[in-house]
Design an enzyme around this catalytic site. Structure first.
Site, short mmCIF file in Angstrom:
data_model
loop_
_atom_site.label_atom_id
_atom_site.label_comp_id
_atom_site.label_asym_id
_atom_site.label_seq_id
_atom_site.Cartn_x
_atom_site.Cartn_y
_atom_site.Cartn_z
CG ASN A 257 -1.80 1.17 1.35
OD1 ASN A 257 -1.87 1.99 0.43
ND2 ASN A 257 -2.50 1.30 2.47
CE LYS B 51 -0.40 3.24 4.59
NZ LYS B 51 -0.38 3.34 6.03
CG HIS C 25 -6.11 1.58 4.85
ND1 HIS C 25 -5.72 2.62 5.66
CD2 HIS C 25 -5.07 0.70 4.82
CE1 HIS C 25 -4.49 2.37 6.09
NE2 HIS C 25 -4.08 1.22 5.60
CD GLU D 50 -3.25 5.39 6.58
OE1 GLU D 50 -3.15 5.38 5.35
OE2 GLU D 50 -2.34 4.99 7.34
CD GLU E 264 -3.84 -2.75 7.32
OE1 GLU E 264 -2.67 -2.88 7.00
OE2 GLU E 264 -4.52 -1.76 7.00
N GLY F 175 1.76 2.28 11.14
CA GLY F 175 2.74 3.36 11.10
C GLY F 175 3.33 3.73 12.46
CB SER G 4 4.37 -1.60 12.46
OG SER G 4 3.90 -0.31 12.77
N GLY H 199 2.75 -1.10 4.47
CA GLY H 199 2.74 0.32 4.14
C GLY H 199 4.15 0.83 3.90
P1 PGA Z 1 2.44 0.48 7.83
O1 PGA Z 1 1.02 0.63 7.08
O2 PGA Z 1 3.05 -0.79 7.31
O3 PGA Z 1 3.22 1.70 7.43
O4 PGA Z 1 2.15 0.42 9.28
C1 PGA Z 1 0.20 -0.46 6.91
C2 PGA Z 1 -1.10 -0.05 6.30
O5 PGA Z 1 -1.57 1.07 6.55
O6 PGA Z 1 -1.72 -0.79 5.56
#
Ligand code: PGA
Length: 257
Positions: free
Chosen positions: A13, A15, A101, A103, A173, A179, A219, A240
């Site tokens: 992803n 983003k 997701h 976000e 998730e 993150g 993460s 991510g």
């Molecule tokens: P991250 O994001 O690996 O940076 O924690 C994962 C995601 O949002 O799918």
């Protein structure tokens, strides 16, 4: 594209981290270089750039990598300023879309009902769906994880038939792990996997539920793959930050390939 837990999934992803064609081209060239001697019957990699660059990626991704969108709208055409049709995503060459997701839930105010409508329209338009579920830190502290996931799944799959269900991948998730560098233990992740399978079995039967790929996201990095994926019995990962570095993405992929 049918989805099956016999296959392992690595979803990148990206983003909103690329903001020019130059950045995309640099990423694509590096990815191509890293992927030149990779082939796997066991694992599939899906890269999800922002909508703006789907076309660029569609033309230049290595053949063995699939293309996915990060989101779609719940209708295919009409007066929806700023939205992206699942059909246009499909027509540009994507086979998958992420939906729900955290976000999107957090910054775009997406509700479980909106997410359900998106899942339905994506499947109807031949996109496979990577459905994200997970609890916030406060929900975890309040011992509400199970309840939150149950509601997210119920509403997202409300109109999904058994036939359509075969085109779904679920990504667990936990929002507090995205993150942040924090991750749940293998044991906790495995517990959520069991819960998700149980909820899916109640709706679609044991045999079908057994086939759904369940991924972990939040993460993820190569050094944590044993803990968050292998030991937890997961069918892959949603990545991510680390997916922005093709070499790291490759290292993650090779654990499952
Ligand atoms: P991250 O994001 O690996 O940076 O924690 C994962 C995601 O949002 O799918």
């Amino acid at each position: 594209m049918k989805c099956n837990a016999a296959m392992k999934y690595v979803i990148a992803n990206l983003k909103m981290n690329m903001v020019s064609l130059e950045e995309c081209d640099h990423y694509l060239a590096t990815l191509k270089h890293e992927w030149q001697d990779i082939s796997s019957q066991n694992a599939t990699c899906i890269v999800c750039p922002s909508h703006m660059y789907l076309d660029r990626f569609s033309r230049a991704l290595p053949k063995s990598i699939s293309l996915g969108a990060q989101d779609i709208f719940w209708d295919i055409r009409g007066s929806y300023t700023g939205e992206t049709s699942p059909l246009s995503v499909k027509n540009i060459g994507a086979s998958y879309t992420i939906i729900g997701h955290s976000e999107r839930r957090q910054y775009a105010g997406e509700t479980n009902e909106m997410i359900g409508a998106k899942v339905t329209v994506a499947l109807k338009n031949s996109l496979s769906v990577i459905l994200c579920v997970g609890e916030t830190e406060a929900e975890r502290d309040g011992d509400m994880t199970g309840q939150v996931i149950q509601e997210q799944l119920q509403k997202a799959l409300a109109d999904v038939s058994l036939f359509q269900f075969r085109k779904i991948v679920i990504a667990y998730e936990p929002r507090w792990a995205i993150g942040t560098g924090k991750t749940p233990s293998s044991h906790e992740i495995m517990g959520i996997r069991v819960l998700i399978k149980k909820l899916l079995a109640e709706k679609y039967g044991l045999e079908e539920a057994a086939k759904v790929p369940i991924l972990y996201g939040g993460s993820v990095k190569h050094a944590l793959m044993k803990e968050v994926c292998l030991d937890a019995g997961m069918d892959g990962v949603l990545v991510g930050k680390e997916s922005l570095m093709p070499l790291e993405l490759k290292k993650i992929f090779e654990v499952l390939a």
